[in-house]
Design an enzyme around this catalytic site. Structure first.
Site, short mmCIF file in Angstrom:
data_model
loop_
_atom_site.label_atom_id
_atom_site.label_comp_id
_atom_site.label_asym_id
_atom_site.label_seq_id
_atom_site.Cartn_x
_atom_site.Cartn_y
_atom_site.Cartn_z
CG ASP A 63 -1.64 1.19 1.49
OD1 ASP A 63 -2.39 1.58 0.59
OD2 ASP A 63 -1.50 1.79 2.57
CG ASP A 119 -1.62 7.68 0.43
OD1 ASP A 119 -0.76 8.56 0.30
OD2 ASP A 119 -2.49 7.46 -0.40
P1 B16 Z 1 -6.41 10.10 -3.74
P2 B16 Z 1 -3.63 4.01 -0.07
C1 B16 Z 1 -5.51 5.90 -0.17
O1 B16 Z 1 -4.21 5.45 -0.48
C2 B16 Z 1 -5.50 6.69 1.13
O2 B16 Z 1 -5.28 5.81 2.21
C3 B16 Z 1 -6.84 7.36 1.34
O3 B16 Z 1 -6.79 8.17 2.49
C4 B16 Z 1 -7.19 8.20 0.12
O4 B16 Z 1 -8.49 8.76 0.24
C5 B16 Z 1 -7.16 7.30 -1.12
O5 B16 Z 1 -5.87 6.73 -1.25
C6 B16 Z 1 -7.45 8.06 -2.39
O6 B16 Z 1 -6.40 8.96 -2.62
O7 B16 Z 1 -7.38 11.14 -3.30
O8 B16 Z 1 -4.98 10.56 -3.75
O9 B16 Z 1 -6.82 9.45 -5.04
O10 B16 Z 1 -3.54 4.00 1.42
O11 B16 Z 1 -4.56 2.98 -0.66
O12 B16 Z 1 -2.27 4.03 -0.73
MG MG Z 2 -2.84 3.15 3.27
#
Ligand code: B16
Ligand code: MG
Length: 214
Positions: free
Chosen positions: A10, A12
């Site tokens: 993953d 974030d």
């Molecule tokens: P974006 P991951 C996710 O990334 C985040 O955990 C989540 O907080 C966020 O809303 C989602 O990506 C969408 O991100 O707005 O940048 O498209 O943890 O799956 O890497």
């Molecule tokens: Mg994450």
């Protein structure tokens, strides 16, 4: 246990601490709608797509908005988020990330990213780690976001490994659920709230001993 051939990370919250930036950006949106939003509510949004995150915030406040306002909130959330990460660099990698990527590469383990974020490629480039990964599946490439396993199943397929031969590293409840639903070993990292849901859990990646598992 099958021999481990691949790691899917993953983004974030596992490779980089951008979860806090997502939180601050969503908090600003929620407050603009008069909806209370703290770290506790943010936990429901971790790993969740941008659209589903806004839906969850609206549900928290029992609020309904028209489609145009919905779209414009998505745009402003992303603008605010991107502004807050404009100075992101390799120094923002979470502890243990670079060492683990290097050691895994040395041992011939295939590496991929499975993220809900539509900003994943941009962030990986800023972190200067894009070249480590044979595949990046992000929010632009899936029909069903986490907790559906599609993002990780697509990653395993691209790497030509079976889910049973692959570890998924995750910090979010939605991601742990996705990994388990796909038949992967779900490795929880950096979020005590998911420690019991994960198959194994580490406070950060410095605690993960590659020689034990691969
Ligand atoms: P974006 P991951 C996710 O990334 C985040 O955990 C989540 O907080 C966020 O809303 C989602 O990506 C969408 O991100 O707005 O940048 O498209 O943890 O799956 O890497
Ligand atoms: Mg994450």
């Amino acid at each position: 246990m099958a021999k481990i051939k691949a790691f899917l990370f993953d983004l974030d919250g596992v490779l980089v601490s951008t979860e806090h930036n997502h939180f601050i950006a969503w908090q600003r949106c929620a407050h603009s709608l008069g909806i209370a939003f703290t770290e506790k509510e943010n936990e429901l949004l971790k790993g969740v797509s941008r659209v589903d995150s806004l839906r969850k915030i609206l549900a928290l406040g029992s609020k309904e908005i028209d489609q145009a306002t919905f779209e414009s909130l998505l745009v402003s959330k992303n603008e605010f988020y991107l502004e807050s990460i404009q100075n992101l660099s390799q120094s923002n990698l979470l502890p243990g990330v670079l060492d683990l990527l290097n050691e895994a590469k040395r041992r011939g383990i295939l590496l991929g990213v499975g993220s809900s974020s539509k900003n994943a490629l941009f962030i990986l480039e800023k972190l200067q780690i894009l070249s480590y990964f044979s595949v990046v599946i992000d929010g632009n490439g899936v029909t069903d976001p986490k907790p559906h396993p599609e993002v990780f199943l697509n990653g395993a397929e691209a790497l030509k490994v079976d889910p049973s031969e692959c570890f998924v590293f995750e910090d979010a409840a939605s991601g742990i659920a996705a990994a388990k639903a796909g038949g992967f070993m779900a490795v929880g990292v950096g979020n005590p709230n998911i420690s019991s849901a994960a198959d194994i859990y580490f406070n950060d990646l410095t605690e993960f001993r590659l020689d034990i598992y691969a």
